[in-house]
Design a protein around this motif. Structure first.
Motif, PDB file in Angstrom:
ATOM      1  N   UNK A 102       0.825  -1.197   0.000  1.00 14.54           N
ATOM      2  CA  UNK A 102       0.000   0.000   0.000  1.00 14.54           C
ATOM      3  C   UNK A 102       0.863   1.252   0.000  1.00 14.54           C
ATOM      4  N   UNK A 103       1.932   1.203   0.774  1.00 10.37           N
ATOM      5  CA  UNK A 103       2.814   2.367   0.861  1.00 10.37           C
ATOM      6  C   UNK A 103       3.489   2.616  -0.477  1.00 10.37           C
ATOM      7  N   UNK A 104       4.042   1.556  -1.100  1.00 13.33           N
ATOM      8  CA  UNK A 104       4.741   1.748  -2.368  1.00 13.33           C
ATOM      9  C   UNK A 104       3.785   2.107  -3.495  1.00 13.33           C
ATOM     10  N   UNK A 105       2.492   1.874  -3.318  1.00 12.16           N
ATOM     11  CA  UNK A 105       1.529   2.202  -4.362  1.00 12.16           C
ATOM     12  C   UNK A 105       1.087   3.656  -4.355  1.00 12.16           C
ATOM     13  N   UNK A 106       1.551   4.441  -3.362  1.00 13.00           N
ATOM     14  CA  UNK A 106       1.142   5.834  -3.281  1.00 13.00           C
ATOM     15  C   UNK A 106       1.690   6.608  -4.473  1.00 13.00           C
ATOM     16  N   UNK A 107       0.842   7.455  -5.077  1.00 11.26           N
ATOM     17  CA  UNK A 107       1.260   8.283  -6.194  1.00 11.26           C
ATOM     18  C   UNK A 107       0.991   9.748  -5.863  1.00 11.26           C
ATOM     19  N   UNK A 108       2.039  10.529  -5.771  1.00  9.32           N
ATOM     20  CA  UNK A 108       1.889  11.955  -5.513  1.00  9.32           C
ATOM     21  C   UNK A 108       1.556  12.645  -6.827  1.00  9.32           C
ATOM     22  N   UNK A 109       0.669  13.633  -6.780  1.00 14.19           N
ATOM     23  CA  UNK A 109       0.229  14.294  -8.008  1.00 14.19           C
ATOM     24  C   UNK A 109       1.408  14.943  -8.723  1.00 14.19           C
ATOM     25  N   UNK A 110       1.322  14.981 -10.054  1.00 13.93           N
ATOM     26  CA  UNK A 110       2.426  15.491 -10.869  1.00 13.93           C
ATOM     27  C   UNK A 110       2.710  16.957 -10.587  1.00 13.93           C
ATOM     28  N   UNK A 111       1.671  17.737 -10.230  1.00 17.46           N
ATOM     29  CA  UNK A 111       1.903  19.158  -9.989  1.00 17.46           C
ATOM     30  C   UNK A 111       2.743  19.407  -8.748  1.00 17.46           C
ATOM     31  N   UNK A 112       2.901  18.363  -7.885  1.00 24.03           N
ATOM     32  CA  UNK A 112       3.709  18.530  -6.682  1.00 24.03           C
ATOM     33  C   UNK A 112       5.178  18.200  -6.911  1.00 24.03           C
ATOM     34  N   UNK A 113       5.530  17.774  -8.128  1.00 27.59           N
ATOM     35  CA  UNK A 113       6.905  17.368  -8.412  1.00 27.59           C
ATOM     36  C   UNK A 113       7.900  18.494  -8.156  1.00 27.59           C
ATOM     37  N   UNK A 114       7.490  19.743  -8.461  1.00 26.67           N
ATOM     38  CA  UNK A 114       8.387  20.879  -8.312  1.00 26.67           C
ATOM     39  C   UNK A 114       8.180  21.645  -7.012  1.00 26.67           C
ATOM     40  N   UNK A 164      15.457  39.089  -9.422  1.00 31.11           N
ATOM     41  CA  UNK A 164      15.260  38.003  -8.465  1.00 31.11           C
ATOM     42  C   UNK A 164      13.860  38.081  -7.843  1.00 31.11           C
ATOM     43  N   UNK A 165      13.340  36.952  -7.426  1.00 31.14           N
ATOM     44  CA  UNK A 165      11.984  36.875  -6.881  1.00 31.14           C
ATOM     45  C   UNK A 165      12.011  36.097  -5.573  1.00 31.14           C
ATOM     46  N   UNK A 166      10.973  36.303  -4.764  1.00 29.49           N
ATOM     47  CA  UNK A 166      10.844  35.521  -3.535  1.00 29.49           C
ATOM     48  C   UNK A 166      10.726  34.046  -3.908  1.00 29.49           C
ATOM     49  N   UNK A 167      11.553  33.220  -3.298  1.00 28.08           N
ATOM     50  CA  UNK A 167      11.651  31.813  -3.686  1.00 28.08           C
ATOM     51  C   UNK A 167      10.336  31.055  -3.555  1.00 28.08           C
ATOM     52  N   UNK A 168       9.460  31.477  -2.655  1.00 29.60           N
ATOM     53  CA  UNK A 168       8.218  30.744  -2.407  1.00 29.60           C
ATOM     54  C   UNK A 168       7.214  30.862  -3.551  1.00 29.60           C
ATOM     55  N   UNK A 169       7.353  31.869  -4.392  1.00 34.06           N
ATOM     56  CA  UNK A 169       6.378  32.038  -5.470  1.00 34.06           C
ATOM     57  C   UNK A 169       6.291  30.794  -6.357  1.00 34.06           C
ATOM     58  N   UNK A 170       7.446  30.231  -6.715  1.00 35.23           N
ATOM     59  CA  UNK A 170       7.431  29.137  -7.680  1.00 35.23           C
ATOM     60  C   UNK A 170       6.654  27.928  -7.157  1.00 35.23           C
ATOM     61  N   UNK A 171       6.850  27.612  -5.879  1.00 33.29           N
ATOM     62  CA  UNK A 171       6.131  26.479  -5.311  1.00 33.29           C
ATOM     63  C   UNK A 171       4.637  26.687  -5.310  1.00 33.29           C
ATOM     64  N   UNK A 172       4.194  27.908  -4.991  1.00 37.08           N
ATOM     65  CA  UNK A 172       2.761  28.208  -4.989  1.00 37.08           C
ATOM     66  C   UNK A 172       2.181  28.117  -6.404  1.00 37.08           C
ATOM     67  N   UNK A 173       2.966  28.551  -7.382  1.00 40.12           N
ATOM     68  CA  UNK A 173       2.508  28.501  -8.777  1.00 40.12           C
ATOM     69  C   UNK A 173       2.351  27.055  -9.222  1.00 40.12           C
ATOM     70  N   UNK A 174       3.380  26.236  -8.986  1.00 43.24           N
ATOM     71  CA  UNK A 174       3.302  24.822  -9.377  1.00 43.24           C
ATOM     72  C   UNK A 174       2.151  24.121  -8.666  1.00 43.24           C
ATOM     73  N   UNK A 175       1.969  24.406  -7.371  1.00 42.91           N
ATOM     74  CA  UNK A 175       0.898  23.746  -6.612  1.00 42.91           C
ATOM     75  C   UNK A 175      -0.475  24.077  -7.167  1.00 42.91           C
ATOM     76  N   UNK A 176      -0.608  25.241  -7.805  1.00 40.04           N
ATOM     77  CA  UNK A 176      -1.888  25.653  -8.392  1.00 40.04           C
ATOM     78  C   UNK A 176      -2.047  25.184  -9.840  1.00 40.04           C
ATOM     79  N   UNK A 177      -1.049  24.450 -10.328  1.00 35.12           N
ATOM     80  CA  UNK A 177      -1.133  23.941 -11.693  1.00 35.12           C
ATOM     81  C   UNK A 177      -0.527  24.852 -12.738  1.00 35.12           C
TER      82      UNK A 177
END
Length: 406
Positions: free
Chosen positions: A5-17, A130-143
Motif C-alpha cells: 500500500x505504501x509503495x503504491x502511493x502516487x503523488x500528483x504530478x503538480x507537486x513534483x516541483x 530576483x523573486x521571492x523563492x516561495x512564489x514558484x512552489x505556490x505557482x506549481x501547486x496551483x497547476x
C-alpha cells in the motif's frame, strides 16, 4: 500488504516541483548546530528580530478574555476587515468596499489562494528576477508554470517596460510585482509603476499580483507607491497581498490581508473555506490593533533596519570581491559573488555554485547565508540584516575572508 500500500502511493504530478524552501532547510541546520553548542553567525532569517509591540499583545489578551476565541467569517471579522479598509484609505489612497477585502493565515495564503482560483493548467505567472523563492512552489501547486523576466544588477534588478512587453506571452496569466522586494530590497517609484502600467494596459488578460508585505520597511525618501493607486485603469485586475508580519514583528501570528476585485476575492474565500477557514480570531484582533494603533514602535524598528543596512553597505565596500545593489527597503541585501565563484578552484566546475558555496561557508566558517539560485539569481547570496549588529559585523567579515580565500 502494508508495504504494498505504501509503495503504491502516487503523488500528483503538480507537486513534483514543490519542495521545502532552501531557507528553512538552512535555518533548521543552524538551529541544530546551535543546539550542539556551535556558534553560527546566521544571516538567513526573513523575520524581524524585535518582539511584537506591547499594545498589540494587550489587544490579543483582551480579546481572549472577552471570549473572542471562536470561528470568524472566512473573509475575517468585521473589526479586522474595517481596519484593513481604513488602512488602505488612510495610507494608500485606495477606497475599497468590504466585498474587496479578505484576511488569511499570512500574506502567503492570500497569494496561494489567488493562484489557486485563477490558474488553468499550463498558464504562466511572470516573475521578474530576483523573486521571492516561495512564489514558484505556490505557482506549481496551483497547476501553473513560472516564467521569468531576467533583470540584472546593472539595471538595479528592476523590470523595465521593454522587458515586460517582451516577456508576456499568450500563456501569461499573472505578473508578480514585489515592492519593496525580497531578496534585494528594490522599490518601484510611482513613475516606474506608471510606465509598467501602460504596457499592462496592452494585455487585458494579464492580472497583477502586487506583493506589498514590506511596504512599511522603506528607506527611500518616497512614500510607498502601490500599482493599484498609480494605475487606476488596472484596478479591476490587481490583487494586493499584504500583512502584519514584517511591519509589526508579528510573523508568528500568521495574519495577512488582501484586496482586489470582488469576484476573485469571493472565489478566494470559497477556496479558503474548504482549506483553513478564517485565520485565528485572536490574531485578527491583534492585527486590528496593529493597523489602527500607534506607529512609534514601527518607526523605531525601521530606523534600526536602516542603520543596519548602512552597516552592511559599509562592510561590503571594503572588498572588491563582492558587489551589492544597496537595498531601498525590506531587510535583505543580495550580494553578487559570481566573479569569485567562477574563478574559484573550489567552485568553478560546480553546477550549483552559490548553493555549494553557502553550504561550504556554513560548514567551514560557521556563517549562514541563503544561496541566490532559489531566488532566480545564481551566483549571489542573500543576507538578512534583521539581526543584531554584532552578528552582522562578524558574519560579513567572515564572509569577506571566505570569498577572498576561494
Amino acid at each position: 500488504m502494508e508495504n504494498s500500500l505504501i509503495t503504491g502511493v502516487r503523488i500528483s504530478s503538480r507537486m513534483k516541483e514543490v519542495k521545502t524552501s532552501k531557507i528553512y532547510e538552512l535555518i533548521s541546520k543552524v538551529i541544530d548546530l546551535n543546539a550542539r553548542g556551535i556558534v553560527v553567525h546566521a544571516l538567513t532569517a526573513g523575520e524581524p528580530d524585535f518582539d511584537t509591540p506591547e499594545h498589540i499583545i494587550a489587544a490579543a489578551k483582551e480579546a481572549m478574555r472577552a471570549g473572542v476565541t471562536h470561528y470568524t467569517p472566512v473573509r475575517g471579522s468585521l473589526e479586522v476587515r474595517e481596519a484593513v479598509l481604513n488602512k488602505f484609505s488612510r495610507e494608500n489612497g485606495l477606497n475599497f468596499e468590504d466585498c474587496n477585502i479578505m484576511v488569511a493565515t499570512g500574506s502567503k495564503q492570500i497569494i496561494a489562494n489567488a493562484f489557486a482560483v485563477t490558474l488553468e493548467p499550463g498558464q504562466e505567472v511572470l516573475l521578474p528576477t530576483p523573486y521571492w523563492a516561495a512564489y514558484t512552489g505556490m505557482i506549481y501547486a496551483a497547476g501553473g508554470v513560472p516564467a521569468y523576466a531576467i533583470t540584472s544588477r546593472k539595471n538595479g534588478y528592476k523590470l523595465t517596460p521593454e522587458l515586460l512587453r517582451n516577456s508576456i506571452t499568450p500563456k501569461t496569466r499573472w505578473l508578480v510585482l514585489n515592492t519593496p522586494s525580497n531578496p534585494c530590497g528594490i522599490i518601484y517609484s510611482t513613475q516606474e509603476l506608471v510606465q509598467l502600467g501602460k504596457v499592462l494596459e496592452e494585455f487585458p488578460n494579464v492580472y497583477i499580483l502586487s506583493d506589498e508585505i514590506y511596504e512599511k520597511i522603506n528607506y527611500s525618501d518616497d512614500h510607498h507607491a502601490s500599482i493599484a493607486k498609480t494605475c487606476p485603469a488596472l484596478t479591476n485586475r490587481i490583487i494586493i497581498a499584504n500583512g502584519v508580519s514584517k511591519a509589526y514583528a508579528m510573523t508568528g501570528w500568521r495574519l495577512g490581508y488582501g484586496a482586489g476585485p470582488s469576484d476573485i476575492i469571493n472565489a478566494m474565500a470559497d477556496y479558503q473555506s474548504q482549506t483553513t477557514l478564517g485565520p485565528s480570531s485572536i490574531s485578527q484582533a491583534a492585527a486590528a490593533a496593529a493597523l489602527n494603533g500607534p506607529t512609534d514602535s514601527l518607526e523605531r524598528m525601521v530606523d534600526s533596519y536602516r542603520s543596519r543596512r548602512d552597516l552592511v553597505a559599509e562592510i561590503i565596500s571594503t572588498t572588491n570581491k563582492i558587489h551589492m545593489h544597496s537595498p531601498q527597503g525590506a531587510f535583505y541585501a543580495l550580494l553578487d559573488v559570481s566573479d569569485s565563484l567562477n574563478n574559484s578552484m573550489i567552485f568553478r566546475n560546480s553546477q550549483r555554485k552559490d548553493e555549494d558555496f553557502a553550504a561550504w561557508l556554513l560548514d567551514t566558517h560557521r556563517v549562514a547565508v541563503v544561496p541566490g539560485s532559489p531566488f532566480g539569481a545564481p551566483g549571489t547570496v542573500r543576507v538578512s540584516f534583521a539581526t543584531d549588529r554584532e552578528t552582522i559585523e562578524k558574519g560579513l567579515c567572515k564572509l569577506i575572508k571566505a570569498v577572498e580565500q576561494i
